[in-house]
Every structure is written in C-alpha cells, then in structure tokens.
Scaffold this active site. Structure first.
Site, PDB file in Angstrom:
ATOM      1  N   GLU A  13      -9.163  -1.137   6.166  1.00  0.00           N
ATOM      2  CA  GLU A  13      -7.890  -1.362   6.855  1.00  0.00           C
ATOM      3  C   GLU A  13      -8.096  -1.308   8.369  1.00  0.00           C
ATOM      4  OE1 GLU A  13      -4.851   1.581   6.291  1.00  0.00           O
ATOM      5  OE2 GLU A  13      -3.278   0.232   7.008  1.00  0.00           O
ATOM      6  N   GLN A  59       0.836  -1.198   0.000  1.00  0.00           N
ATOM      7  CA  GLN A  59       0.000   0.000   0.000  1.00  0.00           C
ATOM      8  C   GLN A  59       0.877   1.258   0.000  1.00  0.00           C
ATOM      9  OE1 GLN A  59      -1.789   0.782   3.832  1.00  0.00           O
ATOM     10  NE2 GLN A  59      -3.657   1.606   2.916  1.00  0.00           N
ATOM     11  N   GLY A  60       0.775   2.057  -1.052  1.00  0.00           N
ATOM     12  CA  GLY A  60       1.545   3.302  -1.123  1.00  0.00           C
ATOM     13  C   GLY A  60       0.693   4.494  -0.733  1.00  0.00           C
TER      14      GLY A  60
END
Lengths: 406, 384
Positions: free
Chosen positions: A265, A147-148
């Site tokens: 998340e 995940q960026g």
C-alpha cells in the site's frame, strides 16, 4: 510482417534483446489496434481512472472496453502468472508495455486495491482455490475490493483492533466496526482484519478474512471530509457470517499478512505522488505574476519555494526509479517507508504551492483550474496523504527501527 | 550506501575508503592542521595517490586516464569527504584538469594532462573575486600587448594556493564584469614576477588564499586554448566542479550520520540509550531519507555530465548539477548541525571529531555557489 502475439505465458525471462524488441513491436501494434480512439487525448486524472466492480461507474464510456481488452491479455496486471489470468510478463517486458502505453498516452486500464494490495497477498499467502477464484476476477476488474483495517480506536496502533470473529465451526460470526474504508460504499468485497483470539498477545490473535459486502449485517456509511468529498466510509458489522474457507493464511497469521500488504500500500501511495504530477507549477506562476526585466518571476519568495520544490521532486523521482530498479520480489522493504514518507509530504507541499500561486481564487469552493482541477478540494484532500496508509510518524518509526536499528 | 552503481565503481569506492582510512584519516588530519608551515598538502601522500591513478580517473584512456568519467571521480571525492582528507584532488584534478580538458588546445592537453596524471604538476583555479561565487563577475583584466598579455586584478578563494605549481586565472579579455562572453583562462606559474600570493587560513584547516596580479606580464601562449573561453564551456566547467563538490559534501553528510547514529546507540541518559527516544529517532529517520535524496541527485548529475552530448540526460546536466549542489549543501547543513546537536556538549569540543565535519562542509558549500546561488540558477534555467 507477422505482428501476431504469442499466447499468454509464452514469453520467458532473460530472452535476448532482439526478442524484447520483437515484443515491443508486437505490443505497439496490438495497443494501436485496441486502445479505444475515444480515449485518445482525454485527460485522465487519477480520480477518473477506471475502477471496475459489479456496478462500474466509468468516467469515460470507452473505459470498460479498454479494460476488457487489456484484461484479455492479462495486461491489467502484466507480471502476475498467466494461470491466474495475469500477463505472465517478465519485469523487462512489463516495462516495455508501460513505455508503449505511455507513448500512446494510454492510462492504466484498471486501478484497484485488488491489484495493488489484495493480489500480492493472495499470491503469497492464499490457498490454490482462493487464487483460482479471486485473482482472475481482479485481473478483469469484476469485483471491486475495499480494505477493512482501521477502527475508531485502532489507527496508528492497528494491532489493537477489536472487531471480533467468533468461531462457529465452519464459519466465523463477525461483530465490530471499521473506519476510513476507502470507497466502502461502492466496493463489492472486503479484505478485513478481525480478532479471532483474545487470549494471546495482540499481534497474534488477528486473522485476515474476505467477505461479500452484500452479506447480511454489513452496513457502510460515507464520511464527509474537509474537502467536501466522501471517499471514506465507516463500516459496521452485526453478526456477519464469514466462511472459514475465505480466511487467507492460518488463523492468527493476520498481522504478518497485514504488514506485508501495508508495504504494498505504501508503495502504491508513494507511486501516486509521481502519477499526480498535475499541472506544472512554474507556468501557472509565470502567468499570474509575470516576470521582471531579468526574466525572473515577479515574486522572489515563491520563486525560491518553487525551485526548492522542483529539486526535491526531481530527487524523489530519481530515488523512486532507483528503488523500483533494485526492489526484489518482496517489494522495496523498509525503503517503502522512506518513499511513502517523503512522497506524501512532497504532495502536501505541492498543494500548498498551488494555493500560493492561485491565491484567494483557489479557496473558492467552486473554482476550477485550467485542467479542471479542484484546487481547494485537492489541497484539503492532500492533508490525508501523510495519515492514510500509516502516518508519517509511523513511517519514521519504521525507518528508525528497521533501517537504523534504533 | 556509497555512490557506486556498477561493480567496477564499487571496487573503486572500497579501495579508496581503505586507502584513506589508512593514509589520510581524520587522526592524520588532526596532526596536519597543527602544521606551522604553509604547505597545502603532504607531498608524500600525493605521490601515493598519484600511484593509484586518481588524477586520471575522469580522463579518457586516450588521454592516459582510467576512463571512469566524472561518476568515477565523484566516488573518490565522496570518500575524501568522508575522511576529511587533505589532498590536491579538488584543486588540481576536479578543477584544473577539467578546465584544461574543456578549454585547452589539443597540444595543451597533450602536454599538461600527462603531467597532472604523473603527479609532476599541480594547479589551482582562480575564479572568484568576491565572497560569493559570481562566474560572470570577472573584473581582472588581461590586455593584449606587443609580446603577449598584461594581467591586472585580484583573485580570492583559491584552493591550495601556497603549494600548487601554477594557477589557472580567469580573466576578462573584452567587455565588462558581468558579461557572459569575453572571459579567458590564463596559465600563470607561481614564480611569475608581480604576482603576490597570500594564504588566508579558513575554518576547515585547509590551505586557501588570494593573489594579486599587479601588471603581470605573460607570453602569448599563456591563454588556454589561445582564445576567449566560450561561455557555455565555462558553465559546463562550473557544473562539473559543483557536481564533484556535491559528491564530497555527500560523503561528509554520510560520515557525520554514521558517527551520530553510533553515538545514539552508545550514550545513555535517564537510564536509557538516547537513541530509544522518539524525538531523536524521528530526526534521525528524516535525516536518513534526506541522505537518500541527496545521493540520488548527485548520482544522476554525475551521470548526466558524463552522458554523450545529444542524449536527453546530457541536456539536463546544468539543472541537475545545480540541484545536486543545492541539495547536497542543504543536507550537509542538516547533517553537520544535527550531528553536533545530538552529541550535545561534547559535540562542541575541539577534542571530539564530530565538530570537524561542519567546518569542511561549509567551505565546500561556499565554493562555486551555495544553496541560494544554485536555487536562483535553477529557477533561471527553468525559465522562471
């Protein structure tokens, strides 16, 4: 007795109870036939779960086979539609599957950000072509995603991110830097937030793109933490070419997608709190301190802290179960923030209690607990729980604004 | 968000809230607390409550009740907490009817429970002898005599003592104070000779008091169930009472929260609503989360106490009851303290309603064990 399973997708919602029983029976039979004997009885802490990818590093040699068997039924992601490789199960059936897995002590066959984060985004915002390409890979665990999101100057204020994506016709040219990328050095692809427009308010100029970590110009460098481990990376982008076909949603829609993903998340991180139940605290405390003639732990302060922790843990477990029962397709909504906030603070408390119980032994770098726990490293790592995925303070902001209307 | 889970419970919760807002509101409590007589509750209000069937909510249909279990009773108690209503629901229903249900003979249940349901009998449970709940520390004695029983001792912390028709007095039949076994519960009419009753007004404006039993003579039939009460039954009694008190505490916390949240959106300082300041927002958000956790435990405890014996959930009843009471008390402390602090100076005045919640909350917390008591018990139950 016919124990054969119907093919994927044949199970529909709201079938009568007896069909659910038949399903349970078939699931039990199938699991008993396919759950590798080598995994039975093996301790499987969260860090040892199978994560898949192009270069998988299974902790147990039988993990890839277990993942493949489950993926063949779509049961690595039981509730996703069968046409994208998922199990096509109803929520009730999925619960039955989980119960039957628990009965065997079978761990989740595949633990990945593709399942918990990117998948829900693709299902909601992805094009048909993107769904058909990426979702089956996620179900099988072929590709490990990272995940960026965060950048050095964009932590809690994520929307201020500066990684630029310049429009070059059929593709973007990406330059910038990400940080706190979990397993960025081991992942195969990244889902990434980039700025595609600098002349609009910050929330409106962000897009959500996907690219292969092997693309020229991508460099991942692990960051050593206070725990000694390096689960996070800095990732640098220098003229990285990203196809426009790999943008999810519209240009400028990235923030809406990002916040949708963050709610998933949060649920995942808070769910971990209940997964990492770890060694029970009281038996360790009893072993180390003993009891007085009344049978009470010979450490009144610790006894009180343990009782308080235990009741808060029970309250959290019950709250989580209720939230899961009442959640709708869009997730828990703002309750995800409440659960993330309390779950992570609780896990920090648990780790501090480990220290109280184990004393100086827990502070030895190489010391291991009876189940192989690394007391010190786990304790130090837990400090990140209330930072990653949105700090506790950000969760409180969200509750104050969205739930309380302040 | 109220305690209710099912549609039936939701209706009960809503109708209780509507009735209490109309007939037993905070404004009515203010008038009531200025009374000069020693009456514990308004008999007219009690008649109306009886008319709605609340005394029988937890009792089974075969006993003439509504069959909604302790979960149903908890929903009403939660609303009583929200409205700071003054009724004998705690003394007569939560404590006394449950005692009779658990310890009474079939005959006693068939005689007494219908009278409670009909509103013709009010009772209160006299258990405490000191300032802290100590269920086994019963020193009040009951000695068997030729004609019946002779009772000697003092009891305190008895709810509604000035108005109830009869008292259920926990006495020691055998052994010594501190023993688990050897306790029994006696039915003592208030007009009994050598029974002295004295009210001890508490901070929350409700009636409460002490009794002295100075050689009180009772007939054989006065011992509930005709024998010493099994220790396990008395423990279950305390568990049910504590889960009920936890529901009432939850109601108090929720109302204090709702009122404070409203105030944060009304009051301005430095030209801005005080609710726009992050220092208060974070405390309010944390408070909200704590409320959810307390609600979960109270709900689960009530469900466990209603569960069929033998079910796994039922086995968790004792631990869950202590957890629910400890958590509800902790959150009520947080709620009532924060309510006053966030209201500022006005919160310290008697004229403002917010200061009323803290008084009721603390008296409910003390009854049948405070946080420390229940954390201690939880640790013992769990074997450490």
């Amino acid at each position: 007795m016919d124990c054969s399973l119907p093919s994927r997708g044949e199970w529909h919602h709201n079938r009568p109870m007896q069909e659910l029983d038949a399903f349970r029976h078939a699931v039990r039979h199938w699991l008993e036939a396919h759950y590798p004997p080598a995994l039975r009885g093996a301790a499987m802490p969260i860090g040892d779960l199978y994560t898949g990818g192009r270069h998988p590093k299974p902790v147990h040699p039988a993990q890839p086979a277990w993942c493949a068997a489950m993926a063949s039924r779509g049961w690595t992601v039981p509730e996703w539609p069968a046409k994208y490789g998922g199990g096509g199960l109803s929520r009730e059936q999925s619960a039955v599957l989980r119960e039957e897995m628990r009965r065997l002590g079978a761990p989740t066959p595949l633990f990945s950000f593709g399942i918990s984060m990117l998948g829900p985004v693709l299902l909601k915002f992805g094009s048909e072509a993107q769904k058909r390409r990426f979702l089956p890979e996620i179900v099988r665990g072929d590709i490990r995603w990272c995940q960026g999101y965060s950048e050095p100057n964009s932590g809690s204020d994520l929307a201020s991110l500066m990684t630029r994506a310049e429009d070059r016709g059929d593709h973007y040219l990406v330059n910038g830097q990400k940080i706190w990328t979990s397993h960025g050095d081991e992942a195969d692809w990244m889902f990434c937030l980039v700025r595609t427009n600098t002349s609009v308010p910050k929330h409106e100029g962000i897009s959500f793109v996907l690219f292969d970590m092997r693309t020229p110009g991508v460099t991942a460098r692990p960051i050593k933490l206070i725990s000694g481990a390096s689960p996070f990376c800095e990732v640098f982008f220098e003229n990285v070419r990203v196809e426009k076909a790999h943008r999810v949603g519209e240009e400028g829609q990235g923030w809406a997608i990002a916040t949708y993903l963050l709610a998933h998340e949060r649920e995942m991180i808070s769910g971990l709190g209940s997964l990492i139940s770890g060694t029970a605290l009281a038996p360790r405390a009893l072993k180390i301190f003993g009891t007085d003639s009344d049978g009470k732990l010979r450490n009144a302060g610790l006894r009180h802290s343990l009782a308080r922790f235990e009741l808060d843990s029970a309250a959290f477990r019950i709250t989580l179960a209720q939230a899961a029962r009442t959640r709708n397709a869009a997730g828990m909504g703002a309750m995800a923030s409440a659960v993330k906030y309390f779950g992570t603070e609780l896990n920090k408390r648990r780790n501090e209690l480990h220290l109280d119980i184990e004393g100086a032994n827990a502070l030895q770098w190489d010391a291991r607990g009876p189940a192989g726990e690394a007391w010190a490293a786990d304790w130090l790592r837990s400090k990140g729980n209330s930072i990653e995925g949105g700090t506790s303070e950000i969760q409180l902001n969200i509750i104050a604004k969205r739930v309380l209307g302040l | 968000m109220p305690l209710s889970l099912t549609e039936e419970q939701e209706m009960l919760s809503r109708s209780a809230a509507e009735f209490l807002a109309d007939r037993a509101s905070l404004a009515q409590f203010r008038v009531w607390r200025e009374r000069t007589h020693e009456q514990a509750f308004d008999p007219e209000l009690w008649r109306e409550i009886v008319g709605m069937g609340w005394p029988g909510i937890a009792l089974s249909e075969s006993q003439g009740g509504a069959g909604l279990g302790f979960a149903g009773l908890g929903i009403v108690l939660e609303q009583l907490g929200r409205h700071l209503s003054v009724t004998p629901m705690n003394s007569t229903v939560l404590c006394a009817a449950t005692t009779i249900q658990l310890l009474g003979s079939t005959q006693e249940q068939a005689t007494l429970l219908p009278q409670i349901i009909a509103g013709s009998l009010t009772l209160s449970l006299a258990w405490d002898e000191r300032a802290h709940f100590d269920p086994c520390g019963v020193a009040t004695t009951a000695r068997s005599t030729a004609g019946g029983w002779l009772l000697n001792g003092c009891k305190r912390g008895i709810a509604d003592v000035s108005s109830v028709d009869r008292l259920l007095v926990v006495c020691r039949l055998t052994g010594e104070a501190g023993d688990r076994e050897g306790r029994g519960v006696f039915i003592v009419p208030r007009s009994t000779a050598r029974l002295r009753i004295e009210a001890t007004p508490m901070v929350d404006g409700r009636n409460c008091g002490e009794i002295e039993l100075d050689g009180v003579e009772l007939g054989r039939e006065a011992l509930l169930g005709g024998a010493a009460a099994p220790a396990a039954a008395l423990e279950r009694l305390a568990d049910i009472i504590n889960a009920g008190l936890a529901a009432e505490l939850l109601g108090i916390s929720e109302e204090a929260f709702a009122r404070t949240l409203r105030y944060l959106k009304e009051r301005s300082q430095f030209g801005k609503l005080i609710g726009s300041y992050q220092a208060l927002q974070h405390r309010a958000a944390n408070w909200f989360v704590e409320l959810q956790l307390a609600r979960s435990l109270v709900q689960e405890a009530l469900l466990a106490l209603d569960a069929e014996p033998g079910l796994a959930l039922a086995a968790q009843g004792p631990a869950l009851a202590s957890m629910a009471k400890a958590k509800a008390a902790q959150v009520a402390e947080l709620a009532t303290n924060e309510a006053i602090q966030m209201h500022g100076g006005i919160g310290m005045t008697d004229a403002h309603d917010i200061g009323l919640y803290i008084k009721r909350a603390r008296t409910l917390e003390q009854a049948f064990g405070d946080q420390s008591y229940h954390l201690n018990r939880l640790a013992s139950l769990e074997g450490y």
